[in-house]
Design an enzyme around this catalytic site. Sequence first.
Site, PDB file in Angstrom:
ATOM      1  N   ASP A 134       0.814  -1.209   0.000  1.00 40.33           N
ATOM      2  CA  ASP A 134       0.000   0.000   0.000  1.00 40.33           C
ATOM      3  C   ASP A 134       0.849   1.261   0.000  1.00 40.33           C
ATOM      4  O   ASP A 134       0.326   2.359   0.116  1.00 40.33           O
ATOM      5  CB  ASP A 134      -0.914   0.037   1.230  1.00 40.33           C
ATOM      6  CG  ASP A 134      -2.228  -0.701   0.983  1.00 40.33           C
ATOM      7  OD1 ASP A 134      -2.605  -0.811  -0.196  1.00 40.33           O
ATOM      8  OD2 ASP A 134      -2.835  -1.166   1.951  1.00 40.33           O
ATOM      9  N   ASP A 140       0.406   8.567  -7.072  1.00 40.38           N
ATOM     10  CA  ASP A 140      -0.565   8.912  -6.032  1.00 40.38           C
ATOM     11  C   ASP A 140      -0.335  10.334  -5.532  1.00 40.38           C
ATOM     12  O   ASP A 140      -1.278  11.113  -5.353  1.00 40.38           O
ATOM     13  CB  ASP A 140      -0.432   7.973  -4.828  1.00 40.38           C
ATOM     14  CG  ASP A 140      -0.691   6.528  -5.176  1.00 40.38           C
ATOM     15  OD1 ASP A 140      -1.646   6.267  -5.920  1.00 40.38           O
ATOM     16  OD2 ASP A 140       0.058   5.673  -4.692  1.00 40.38           O
ATOM     17  N   GLU A 163      -6.520  10.303   1.473  1.00 38.69           N
ATOM     18  CA  GLU A 163      -5.834   9.080   1.864  1.00 38.69           C
ATOM     19  C   GLU A 163      -4.328   9.262   1.868  1.00 38.69           C
ATOM     20  O   GLU A 163      -3.607   8.549   2.567  1.00 38.69           O
ATOM     21  CB  GLU A 163      -6.220   7.948   0.901  1.00 38.69           C
ATOM     22  CG  GLU A 163      -5.629   6.610   1.280  1.00 38.69           C
ATOM     23  CD  GLU A 163      -6.097   5.489   0.376  1.00 38.69           C
ATOM     24  OE1 GLU A 163      -5.274   4.614   0.066  1.00 38.69           O
ATOM     25  OE2 GLU A 163      -7.273   5.508  -0.020  1.00 38.69           O
ATOM     26  N   GLU A 164      -3.821  10.229   1.123  1.00 38.40           N
ATOM     27  CA  GLU A 164      -2.376  10.439   1.013  1.00 38.40           C
ATOM     28  C   GLU A 164      -1.805  11.363   2.084  1.00 38.40           C
ATOM     29  O   GLU A 164      -0.601  11.608   2.100  1.00 38.40           O
ATOM     30  CB  GLU A 164      -2.041  11.005  -0.368  1.00 38.40           C
ATOM     31  CG  GLU A 164      -2.451  10.116  -1.526  1.00 38.40           C
ATOM     32  CD  GLU A 164      -1.826   8.733  -1.445  1.00 38.40           C
ATOM     33  OE1 GLU A 164      -0.673   8.619  -0.999  1.00 38.40           O
ATOM     34  OE2 GLU A 164      -2.508   7.761  -1.829  1.00 38.40           O
ATOM     35  N   ASP A 182      -9.865   9.806  -2.234  1.00 34.48           N
ATOM     36  CA  ASP A 182      -8.781   8.886  -2.567  1.00 34.48           C
ATOM     37  C   ASP A 182      -8.338   9.314  -3.956  1.00 34.48           C
ATOM     38  O   ASP A 182      -9.023   9.034  -4.952  1.00 34.48           O
ATOM     39  CB  ASP A 182      -9.286   7.445  -2.572  1.00 34.48           C
ATOM     40  CG  ASP A 182      -8.180   6.437  -2.888  1.00 34.48           C
ATOM     41  OD1 ASP A 182      -7.076   6.873  -3.270  1.00 34.48           O
ATOM     42  OD2 ASP A 182      -8.425   5.220  -2.779  1.00 34.48           O
ATOM     43  N   LEU A 184      -6.060   8.494  -6.242  1.00 33.71           N
ATOM     44  CA  LEU A 184      -5.829   7.553  -7.334  1.00 33.71           C
ATOM     45  C   LEU A 184      -5.871   6.129  -6.789  1.00 33.71           C
ATOM     46  O   LEU A 184      -4.847   5.547  -6.434  1.00 33.71           O
ATOM     47  CB  LEU A 184      -4.504   7.820  -8.036  1.00 33.71           C
ATOM     48  CG  LEU A 184      -4.334   7.104  -9.383  1.00 33.71           C
ATOM     49  CD1 LEU A 184      -5.421   7.526 -10.368  1.00 33.71           C
ATOM     50  CD2 LEU A 184      -2.967   7.377  -9.975  1.00 33.71           C
ATOM     51  N   ASP A 185      -7.051   5.577  -6.743  1.00 28.54           N
ATOM     52  CA  ASP A 185      -7.237   4.215  -6.256  1.00 28.54           C
ATOM     53  C   ASP A 185      -6.751   3.217  -7.313  1.00 28.54           C
ATOM     54  O   ASP A 185      -6.984   3.387  -8.507  1.00 28.54           O
ATOM     55  CB  ASP A 185      -8.720   3.965  -5.972  1.00 28.54           C
ATOM     56  CG  ASP A 185      -8.984   2.568  -5.487  1.00 28.54           C
ATOM     57  OD1 ASP A 185      -8.702   2.291  -4.312  1.00 28.54           O
ATOM     58  OD2 ASP A 185      -9.454   1.732  -6.285  1.00 28.54           O
ATOM     59  N   GLU A 345     -13.336   5.911   0.871  1.00 33.45           N
ATOM     60  CA  GLU A 345     -13.804   4.932  -0.107  1.00 33.45           C
ATOM     61  C   GLU A 345     -15.216   4.448   0.193  1.00 33.45           C
ATOM     62  O   GLU A 345     -16.118   4.569  -0.645  1.00 33.45           O
ATOM     63  CB  GLU A 345     -12.828   3.740  -0.148  1.00 33.45           C
ATOM     64  CG  GLU A 345     -11.440   4.139  -0.619  1.00 33.45           C
ATOM     65  CD  GLU A 345     -10.396   3.052  -0.415  1.00 33.45           C
ATOM     66  OE1 GLU A 345      -9.506   2.912  -1.279  1.00 33.45           O
ATOM     67  OE2 GLU A 345     -10.445   2.337   0.613  1.00 33.45           O
TER      68      GLU A 345
END
Length: 408
Positions: A134, A140, A163-164, A182, A184-185, A345
Site C-alpha cells: 500500500d 498517487d 488518503e495520502e 482517494d 488515485l485508487d 472509499e
Amino acid sequence: MQSTTTSSSPFYRLPSFRPKLQNFPSKTHLFPLRIPFYRQRMSSILGHGLRPLKALAGSTSSSSAGDNDDDGFVTLIEYVGKKGINVEDDLVVLIHHIQYACKRIAALVASPFNTNLGKQTGLGAVAGGGSDRDAPKPLDIVSNEIILSSLQKSGKVAVMASEENDAPIWISNDGPYVVVTDPLDGSRNIDASIPTGTIFGIYKRLEELDDLPKEEKAMLNSLQSGSRLIAAGYVLYSSATILCTTFGSGTQTFTLDHSTGDFILTNPSIKIPPRGQIYSVNDARYFDWPEGLRRYIDTIRQGKGRYPKKYSARYICSLVADLHRTLLYGGVAMNPRDHLRLVYEANPLSFIVEQAGGRGSNGKNRILSLQPVKLHQRLPLFLGSLEDMEELESYGDVQQKVNPGYEV
C-alpha cells in the site's frame, strides 16, 4: 502521506500541466454543401448502447452558434447548474474544479511518461498504517497535489482530507464545503494498464465548529457520517474516462469527450439491477474467509441461492472498476477484510450505490449509518444489488477477521 519530494524532480512539476485541445475545422468548412453530418455513436466505450444525451428541455449546447447538428448535448457543468438537478452555485464551482483536476489526472495516467511515476518511492507505508504493497507511489502523490491545487483555487473548500495525507488540510476559513478523497485508487496496477480511479465525497462545513482550533475543527469536519454527504463521485480511468456522481437525487454518469474536453451526460439515472450474476472478490483467500462467506459463495456459484442461476466471478482488483461493472450489471463487489477506508472509499461509494438503488454494507450494518472515529479507519466493504446484498447479509458471518499472509 504528505509528499517529501523536492522541487528538483521534473515529475512534480506536472500539476501545472495544462493539456492543449486539438482544434478541428468546423463542419461548415468540411461540408460546404451542407451534407448531413452524423455524430459517431459512443456505444463502443459506454456500454449498453448509451449515447450522449440531448439536453433537457430548455437547455442549450456549449457548442458554437450555428452548429445546430451538435446542439443539445449536456455537459457536466450544464447538468449540475440549471439543466438538471440545479444545485447551488457554490457547489457548481466546486464540481467544475474537481472535474478539471480529474481530467488532468486522466491525462497523466494515459501519458507515456508515467512509467517512473508508477514506481514505488520507498517513502514508507500509506497514511494511517498499511503494508508495503500500500506504500504511496509518485503517481498517487502527484494526483493528490493536483486535487489539492484545484480545491484551493475553487475558493469553496474549508478542508480536504485525503488518503495520502496523515491529517486533514485546512484550506479556507470561509469555504462552505469539506472534501474527502482517494486521489488515485488502484495505482499499484498502473504499469499493467489496469483501470484506476479517483473517489471523492463532499460535505457541508460544520459551522458550529468554527471557533475550535484549526486542527481540531479540520478533523471533526472530516469525520462526518456518510449520511451527511451532499455529493459523491468517482472517475474511472479506462478505455473511456467516466465520471459517476450523485447529488442525493439519483446517480448520473458522464463520459469525457476528448475532442472538446467536456464530460458529457450519458446516463442521467443509472440504476443497478436488483439482481446480478457476478460476484467480485479475491477468491484466492477463500480458505481465510469465515464460514458464512464461504457458504454464501459456494451457494450462489452452484446456482442454489435465492436466485436460481449460477454466478460468475469477475475480479479486477481495482475498486472503482469492480464497482462500475457492478453498477452496470448487478451483483456484489466486496472485500471482506478490514482493508478499505470508511472516510475516503466506503462512504462516497456507498452513497453512489444507494442512490442507484443498491446497498453499501460492512457485512452487518449500512455503511452510511456508521460514525467514523479515525481518519484512516478501515473496515470490510460490500457493495451491490439490493437483493444480492440482502441474501449475503442473511448468512451472518461474512466479515473476515483474521488475515494470514497480510500485513495490516
